[in-house]
Design an enzyme around this catalytic site. Structure first.
Site, mmCIF file in Angstrom:
data_model
loop_
_atom_site.group_PDB
_atom_site.id
_atom_site.type_symbol
_atom_site.label_atom_id
_atom_site.label_comp_id
_atom_site.label_asym_id
_atom_site.label_seq_id
_atom_site.Cartn_x
_atom_site.Cartn_y
_atom_site.Cartn_z
ATOM 1 N N GLU A 182 1.821 5.785 -14.340
ATOM 2 C CA GLU A 182 2.007 7.192 -14.669
ATOM 3 C C GLU A 182 2.037 8.083 -13.412
ATOM 4 O O GLU A 182 2.853 8.976 -13.307
ATOM 5 C CB GLU A 182 0.852 7.620 -15.588
ATOM 6 C CG GLU A 182 0.816 9.084 -15.922
ATOM 7 C CD GLU A 182 1.427 9.354 -17.276
ATOM 8 O OE1 GLU A 182 1.067 8.641 -18.217
ATOM 9 O OE2 GLU A 182 2.256 10.269 -17.374
ATOM 10 N N ASP A 183 1.135 7.812 -12.490
ATOM 11 C CA ASP A 183 0.911 8.779 -11.402
ATOM 12 C C ASP A 183 1.395 8.345 -10.020
ATOM 13 O O ASP A 183 1.260 9.099 -9.064
ATOM 14 C CB ASP A 183 -0.597 9.089 -11.275
ATOM 15 C CG ASP A 183 -1.155 9.715 -12.545
ATOM 16 O OD1 ASP A 183 -0.361 10.309 -13.284
ATOM 17 O OD2 ASP A 183 -2.367 9.597 -12.775
#
Ligand code: MN
Length: 490
Positions: A61-62
Site C-alpha cells: 500500500e505505502d
C-alpha cells in the site's frame, strides 16, 4: 533480532528499506510499526508466514514494493496474506458503522472479509495491526482518535471475541473506551480502585480460607485476583441502572486447577465455606459461552459479609480464554478444521464450525463461483444478530431470538415484567423473530409476572435459564417440559 530465522531477517531487511524515510505520526521511523506487529504475532505464536506478512503488511500500500516481488521472495502464501490485509484495510476505510459490516447488505466489504477469511490468519494480522495502532493512538488528532477508537470497539473487539482472544479483546476495549469516553473512563477507574481498596482485607481473608481448605485436600492450584475491566463494568452498569451495588464481580478470585473434576471439587469446597448467592452459580464448563469460554463461576457472601465472585477453571481453559485461537492452539485448530474437511476426523468442536463455513464460502468465491447475494452470510457472525436498544446500544443475540430474549439480556427484571414489545416502533407479538438491525423496545408493567407459556417465546439459553428460575420461584413444584427442537446456541 538476532534470534530471528533467515526468512524473517530477510523480511525485516526488505521492509526497512521499503519504508526508509517514512515517519509515523509519533515522529518515529515507520518501520517501528511493522516490527511491533511482528512482535505481537510472535507473542501469539503465529506461524512464520503470518509473521513475515505482518512485517510486510504496509509495504504494498505505502511503498514501491509489489505483491509479485513479495511472492518471488517469500512464496504465494505470504503474498496472499499481505494482499488480504491490504484489501481489508482499503475496504474498511469509509466504513461508517457496524451495519455496513453485516449480512443483508451483501456489500464489498463483506465479500472481502469472506475472501480474506479464506485464511483466518489475515484477520489475526489485521488485529495485531489495529492493536499497535491503538497503543500509539495518542499521536493522532482527537477526532481521528475517536473515530478509530469507536470502530475498534464496534468491529475489532467483537472480532477478537469471536476468535476467542480474550486478552486482546480486553486491551482493545480498554484502550478504545479511554478515547471514546475519557471522562467516564477515569470515573470508573477511580471507582474500581476505591472498591478494591475497601475490600482488600476481606478478600485476603476469603482467599486464605479457601487456600487452607485446598491444601488440606492436597489440591494443587494457583490463585490470582482479577479486576473487572473498565469497559465491561461500564456496559454492566448500563444494564443495572448504574447501581454499582448490583455488580458482584468487580473483583473476582480466580483458581486454576489441574482438571475438570477438581474444578467441581473446589466449587464444593468454596460452598462449604461460604454461603453461595441464589442464582449466581454458573457452569460454563458443561455449558460453554458462545465464544467457547469455559469456567465455573459462583458468587458467595463471606463471613465478613463481603460479596466475592470465584472463578474456577483448568489451565487449558484459562489459556483458551486469554489467548484463544491465536495461541499455538489456533494453528492446531485450523489444522483440525482441514482434517475435518478431508474426512480424517469426524468430530469438530461446535464453536469451530464457523471457521469451516467461512473457509468454504471463501474458497467458492476465490474460484469464481457465483454466490447468491441473498444467501451470502458473514459467517463470522452468522449465528448472531445485532439489534439496538432505542438509545442505540448494540446488543448481540443468537439468531432466532425473540423480544423476551432481548428483554432478559438487558436485565432479568426487565424480562420478568415484560408485557409487550415494539420492534422498529411497532407493537409486535412476543413470538416475533428479531432481525439484524432491529430497534427493540420492551414495555414493562410493574408487578406483572412471567408465566409458563413464555417457555415457547424464548430462544436463547440465557433467557430460558432466567425464566425457568423465576418460574420456580413463583410456581411451587414447577417442572419445565423439555424443550423440543435444537437450540442453535452452542
Ligand atoms: Mn499497519
Amino acid at each position: 533480532m538476532s534470534k530471528q530465522s533467515p526468512r524473517i531477517k530477510k523480511a525485516i531487511e526488505i521492509a526497512t528499506k521499503a519504508h526508509e524515510g517514512q515517519l509515523r505520526k509519533t515522529g518515529e521511523p515507520y518501520i517501528i510499526h511493522p516490527l511491533a506487529v511482528m512482535k505481537l504475532l510472535q507473542e501469539w505464536n503465529m506461524d512464520e508466514d503470518s509473521i513475515i506478512a505482518g512485517i510486510l503488511h504496509d509495504t504494498v500500500e505505502d511503498t514501491s514494493l509489489t505483491l509479485q516481488e513479495i511472492e518471488n521472495e517469500f512464496g504465494k502464501d505470504v503474498a496472499f496474506l499481505v494482499n488480504g490485509v491490504t484489501k481489508l484495510g482499503k475496504a474498511r476505510s469509509g466504513m461508517k458503522d457496524l451495519n455496513e459490516y453485516l449480512p443483508q447488505t451483501g456489500n464489498n466489504l463483506l465479500k472481502l472479509l469472506i475472501a480474506t477469511g479464506q485464511d483466518i490468519r489475515v484477520l489475526i494480522i489485521k488485529l495485531a495491526d489495529r492493536l499497535h495502532n491503538l497503543r500509539t493512538l495518542g499521536a493522532l488528532p482527537p477526532d481521528k482518535q475517536k473515530k478509530i477508537a469507536r470502530e475498534s470497539l464496534e468491529v475489532f473487539a467483537p472480532l477478537a471475541d469471536r476468535l476467542q482472544m480474550g486478552r486482546v479483546r480486553v486491551e482493545i476495549e480498554e484502550t478504545s473506551f479511554m478515547y471514546v469516553n475519557p471522562k467516564r473512563y477515569e470515573e470508573l477507574k477511580k471507582l474500581t480502585a476505591e472498591r478494591l481498596k475497601k475490600a482488600d482485607k476481606k478478600l485476603k481473608a476469603a482467599q486464605e480460607a479457601v487456600e487452607q481448605a485446598l491444601k488440606k485436600e492436597h489440591i494443587k492450584y494457583s490463585c490470582d485476583g482479577r479486576v473487572k475491566s473498565i469497559y465491561s463494568l461500564h456496559k454492566k452498569l448500563a444494564k443495572h441502572n448504574q447501581n454499582i451495588n448490583r455488580i458482584y464481580d468487580i473483583i473476582a478470585l480466580r483458581f486454576i486447577v489441574e482438571d475438570t473434576t477438581t474444578c467441581y471439587l473446589v466449587l464444593g469446597i468454596i460452598h462449604s465455606l461460604f454461603h453461595p448467592m441464589d442464582g449466581r452459580v454458573k457452569d460454563y464448563i458443561a455449558m460453554p459461552k458462545q465464544n467457547g469460554y469455559q469456567s465455573l463461576h459462583t458468587t458467595v457472601i463471606t463471613n465478613d459479609k463481603q460479596i466475592v465472585e470465584f472463578q474456577i477453571r483448568t489451565r487449558e481453559m484459562h489459556d483458551y480464554a486469554e489467548r484463544g485461537l491465536a495461541a499455538t492452539f489456533f494453528y492446531n485448530e485450523q489444522k483440525l478444521t482441514s482434517a475435518y474437511a478431508e474426512g480424517r476426523i469426524n468430530k469438530l468442536p461446535a464453536n469451530l464450525f464457523w471457521i469451516k463455513d467461512l473457509q468454504e464460502t471463501a474458497t467458492k468465491l476465490a474460484s469464481g463461483e457465483k454466490i447468491d447475494e441473498k444467501k451470502l452470510r458473514l459467517n463470522l457472525f452468522a449465528d448472531k444478530i445485532f439489534v439496538y436498544t432505542p438509545k442505540g446500544d448494540i446488543i448481540d443475540l443468537p439468531k432466532g431470538s425473540m423480544p423476551l430474549d432481548f428483554a432478559y439480556r438487558l436485565h432479568s427484571e426487565i424480562g420478568a415484567s415484560c408485557t409487550g414489545a415494539k420492534v422498529n416502533g411497532k407493537m409486535v407479538n412476543l413470538k416475533t423473530k428479531l432481525h439484524q438491525g432491529d430497534v427493540v423496545e420492551i414495555i414493562t408493567t410493574k408487578n406483572s409476572k412471567p408465566n409458563p407459556g413464555w417457555l415457547d417465546k424464548v430462544f436463547s439459553r440465557h433467557a430460558r435459564h432466567k425464566l425457568v428460575s423465576q418460574l420456580h420461584a413463583i410456581i411451587p413444584n414447577f417442572r419445565p417440559k423439555p424443550k423440543d427442537g435444537k437450540n442453535s446456541e452452542h
